[in-house]
Scaffold this active site. Structure first.
Site, PDB file in Angstrom:
ATOM      1  N   CYS A  67      32.378 -35.391  65.630  1.00  0.00           N
ATOM      2  CA  CYS A  67      31.543 -36.328  66.392  1.00  0.00           C
ATOM      3  C   CYS A  67      31.033 -37.483  65.554  1.00  0.00           C
ATOM      4  O   CYS A  67      30.645 -38.521  66.083  1.00  0.00           O
ATOM      5  CB  CYS A  67      30.368 -35.594  67.031  1.00  0.00           C
ATOM      6  SG  CYS A  67      30.863 -34.293  68.168  1.00  0.00           S
ATOM      7  N   HIS A 124      28.957 -39.141  75.560  1.00  0.00           N
ATOM      8  CA  HIS A 124      29.295 -38.893  74.150  1.00  0.00           C
ATOM      9  C   HIS A 124      30.809 -38.958  74.000  1.00  0.00           C
ATOM     10  O   HIS A 124      31.503 -37.935  74.067  1.00  0.00           O
ATOM     11  CB  HIS A 124      28.761 -37.520  73.762  1.00  0.00           C
ATOM     12  CG  HIS A 124      29.076 -37.072  72.365  1.00  0.00           C
ATOM     13  ND1 HIS A 124      29.456 -37.932  71.356  1.00  0.00           N
ATOM     14  CD2 HIS A 124      29.063 -35.818  71.809  1.00  0.00           C
ATOM     15  CE1 HIS A 124      29.675 -37.240  70.248  1.00  0.00           C
ATOM     16  NE2 HIS A 124      29.437 -35.962  70.502  1.00  0.00           N
ATOM     17  N   CYS A 143      24.964 -34.477  64.754  1.00  0.00           N
ATOM     18  CA  CYS A 143      25.621 -33.223  64.386  1.00  0.00           C
ATOM     19  C   CYS A 143      27.121 -33.386  64.558  1.00  0.00           C
ATOM     20  O   CYS A 143      27.590 -34.169  65.385  1.00  0.00           O
ATOM     21  CB  CYS A 143      25.091 -32.074  65.243  1.00  0.00           C
ATOM     22  SG  CYS A 143      25.244 -32.331  67.021  1.00  0.00           S
TER      23      CYS A 143
END
Length: 392
Positions: free
Chosen positions: A89, A348, A378
């Site tokens: 991510c 996201h 994260c």
């Protein structure tokens, strides 16, 4: 060592799965961001030294070095190279770090950093699940199994671990989710996203377009209510996390132009911000999502700053327990956190989220006449990048 400056940062408005960006090939979507960055800096395309893009699911339409393919689909000349990276991510945040390191070292002067992810066209987990279904094995090696016996690495179980470890109730997670939608809706209505969003044609999954431009993040629920959020079923029996208090699957692309002092002079531009600090940290891969907490502590220590020195924070809302735990552990001011909403409302898009947060953070600092911004998220495998920017 030279400084690294940001002279432009933009993003595409998020598209829901099967939504207004579903008809875009990810290569072409990334090229749109590159072209926009060239336009808003008015720089010679041949002056770009490199393009570094993050992308998590590097298979199918996002395979074979999506960054180089985006270069070839854009207005950049063939002489501009491109490289794709995966730090899960945090991929495009790491892309920005690599770009900044290149200009700070003096080896480059103008680099485009960014990311792209079409979660419609390349569904999450495809790089691991597709080969496994065809008998080509799994990424979990025998030595990895030996070190973590019986562990199934999962961000979803990690989110539940976070909620329990930091003692958050489902009601608290849902309340945070509502906040995300409310802030994102307010930011949209008041035009706070306008300067950071690249307008592109809305395209249905079949590629057709009705001629409208996509400029509003598609995941925002302008009529969000606590009752509706609370009514969404749990992801795990007896758990606390739901799809409503987790980030939305999203299609998107984002990017920034990172330059040295020489690059500033040659382009004749004023910088938006200076990269004040950047670091990355590995942490427990089982709970997986906790790394932003020790990574922030490390970043503040190395930069000689305190959490109260930072004016605005962007902590990616992969799941509501992540920013809530970060707030609890750092003692940060919640009114400075994700002031325009976050991934629970805005989406996201995995590999694009890093520089997406950068664009939002830098524009928010400008709008509020603030100086320092901190960004972290994260990452799969238990990692976290931290970037501190100083608005100039």
């Amino acid at each position: 060592m030279q400084e690294a400056y940001i002279v432009a940062a933009t993003r595409v408005a998020g598209g829901r799965r099967g939504g207004k960006l579903a008809g875009w090939h990810p290569v072409d979507l990334a090229a749109e961001v590159i072209n926009d960055l060239l336009g808003c800096t008015d720089c010679d395309p041949a002056s770009i030294d490199d393009v570094v893009l993050g992308c998590v699911s590097q298979v199918g339409q996002q395979s074979m070095n999506v960054a180089r393919n985006a270069v070839l689909a854009s207005r950049l000349p063939e002489s501009v190279p491109g490289v794709t990276l995966d730090r899960q991510c945090g991929s495009s945040q790491q892309a920005l770090h690599f770009a900044a390191q290149a200009v700070m070292s003096g080896s480059m002067d103008v680099v485009i950093a960014g990311g792209v992810e079409s979660m419609t066209r390349v569904p999450m987990f495809t790089p691991s699940s597709l080969p496994e279904r065809h008998g080509l094995g799994t990424y979990v090696s025998p030595r990895l199994q030996q070190r973590y016996p019986g562990v199934q690495f999962s961000q979803f179980s990690g989110a539940e671990m976070m909620a329990r470890k930091y003692e958050f109730t489902k009601e608290e997670l849902d309340a945070y989710a509502l906040r995300s939608h409310q802030l994102a809706a307010q930011a949209t209505k008041e035009g706070w996203f306008e300067d950071e969003i690249v307008a592109v044609d809305a395209r249905a999954a079949d590629g057709s377009s009705d001629g409208t431009r996509h400029v509003v993040d598609e995941g925002i629920r302008f009529d969000a209510s606590l009752e509706a959020i609370a009514g969404v079923k749990l992801l795990a029996e007896g758990g606390r996390v739901t799809a409503a208090n987790a980030s939305q699957i999203c299609d998107g692309a984002s990017g920034a132009v990172v330059v040295s002092a020489n690059g500033l002079k040659s382009l004749g531009l004023e910088p938006m911000a200076r990269v004040h600090h950047m670091s990355v940290l590995g942490h427990d891969p089982v709970i997986m999502l906790e790394a932003p907490i020790p990574a922030t502590a490390q970043a503040l220590r190395r930069s000689g700053m305190r959490i109260d020195d930072i004016d605005l924070y962007e902590v990616n809302e992969a799941f509501a327990p992540v920013p809530l735990a970060w707030l609890k552990a750092t003692g940060a001011d919640p009114d400075r956190l994700n002031v325009h909403g976050g991934a629970i409302a805005l989406g996201h898009p995995l590999g694009a989220s890093g520089t997406k947060l950068t664009a939002t953070l830098l524009h928010a600092l400008k709008q509020r006449a603030k100086r320092y911004g901190l960004q972290t998220m994260c990452e799969g495998g238990g990692m976290a990048n931290v970037t501190i920017f100083e608005r100039l």
